[in-house]
Design an enzyme around this catalytic site. Structure first.
Site, PDB file in Angstrom:
ATOM      1  N   THR A   1      -9.709  44.644  62.253  1.00 59.59           N
ATOM      2  CA  THR A   1     -10.939  45.269  62.716  1.00 59.59           C
ATOM      3  C   THR A   1     -11.957  45.347  61.580  1.00 59.59           C
ATOM      4  OG1 THR A   1     -10.039  47.439  62.176  1.00 59.59           O
ATOM      5  CG2 THR A   1      -9.798  46.691  64.469  1.00 59.59           C
TER       6      THR A   1
ATOM      7  N   SER B   1     -14.954  45.018  57.361  1.00 60.83           N
ATOM      8  CA  SER B   1     -13.576  44.980  56.861  1.00 60.83           C
ATOM      9  C   SER B   1     -12.771  43.766  57.306  1.00 60.83           C
ATOM     10  CB  SER B   1     -12.832  46.262  57.268  1.00 60.83           C
ATOM     11  OG  SER B   1     -13.216  47.325  56.427  1.00 60.83           O
TER      12      SER B   1
END
Length: 261
Positions: free
Chosen positions: A204, A65
């Protein structure tokens, strides 16, 4: 010792870093038991770079991601979304994280890491434009062969932590081949926390098989800017908060961001 002097020393310990940090003196081994991870950081003022576990730092792996940063930049640049407030309607499919199961904007989907929003945007961008922009960016191995809405998710696209740091350094300097307004928008979407003298930006990224996690970003302070990338292996699922906490603990130890009071 004089009480006032003691208080001054205590206050000094709580202040953020005000002089360029001598990165060569950093020690982060304790954060990576059995050497199952890496941490890289660049001081944008001196261009000095710190690398913990160089072998891992140079190893390409899926960005997961963290690729939302690139995806958002391309989406804004080619006009498939107009700004950070553009809404995509939830398709009604219930996914593993409750905060994903609702309508999202580009900005809220970044903060919640809502995969479905960025998958839909990647399909809108399309294979040809996505490949064109990854080539322009020289982003990792530039391989989107696994599919337009899955190539960054434990799949064909691979990038090393050092390459992530290079990419983010160009974003900080606004030297990527995007309009400045789009780079400013994406940076704003990455804000994690703000202190009196600093702003932490980051994203993250995690995968379950094999378990691993990323936290990449940068810190802007009144004095200078540091760009970093952290990557660790995990036992079971690596929670996004775990890798973020690890990286921010390092930043706090070296007073790049303010420690908890």
């Amino acid at each position: 010792m004089d009480t006032n002097l003691k208080q001054e020393e205590a206050d000094q310990g709580n202040k953020p870093q005000t002089e360029p940090l001598d990165i060569s003196n950093m020690q982060v081994d304790k954060y990576f038991p059995h050497n199952k991870g890496t941490f890289v950081m660049r001081d944008m003022l001196t261009n000095q770079t710190f690398i913990h576990n160089e072998e891992r730092a140079r190893k390409p792996q899926p960005p997961e991601s963290t690729f939302k940063i690139v995806n958002a930049l391309i989406g804004l640049q080619v006009g498939v979304v107009q700004d950070e407030y553009e809404v995509k309607r939830w398709d009604g499919v219930k996914r593993s994280r409750g905060e994903w199961n609702k309508d999202h904007t580009l900005g809220s989907a970044m903060r919640a890491s809502a995969v479905w929003y960025y998958q839909a945007m990647a399909r809108d961008i399309g294979k040809e434009r996505m490949q064109e922009w990854l080539n322009k960016l020289n982003y990792g191995n530039k391989d989107i062969s696994a599919g337009i809405d899955t190539f960054w998710l434990n799949s064909s696209l691979q990038i090393s932590p050092l390459e992530e740091m290079e990419f983010l350094s160009r974003l900080v300097q606004e030297k990527l081949p995007f309009d400045n307004k789009h780079m400013k928008t994406v940076k704003r979407m990455l804000i994690q926390e703000e202190g009196d003298n600093y702003t932490l930006f980051g994203k993250t990224g995690t995968r379950n098989n094999p378990p691993a996690g990323w936290f990449v970003g940068f810190v802007e302070s009144n004095y200078h800017t540091y760009v970093f990338a952290a990557n660790i292996d995990g036992q079971g699922t690596v929670a996004p908060q775990k890798i973020k906490d690890l990286a921010t603990d390092i930043l706090k130890e070296y007073r790049i961001i303010e420690p908890n009071k």
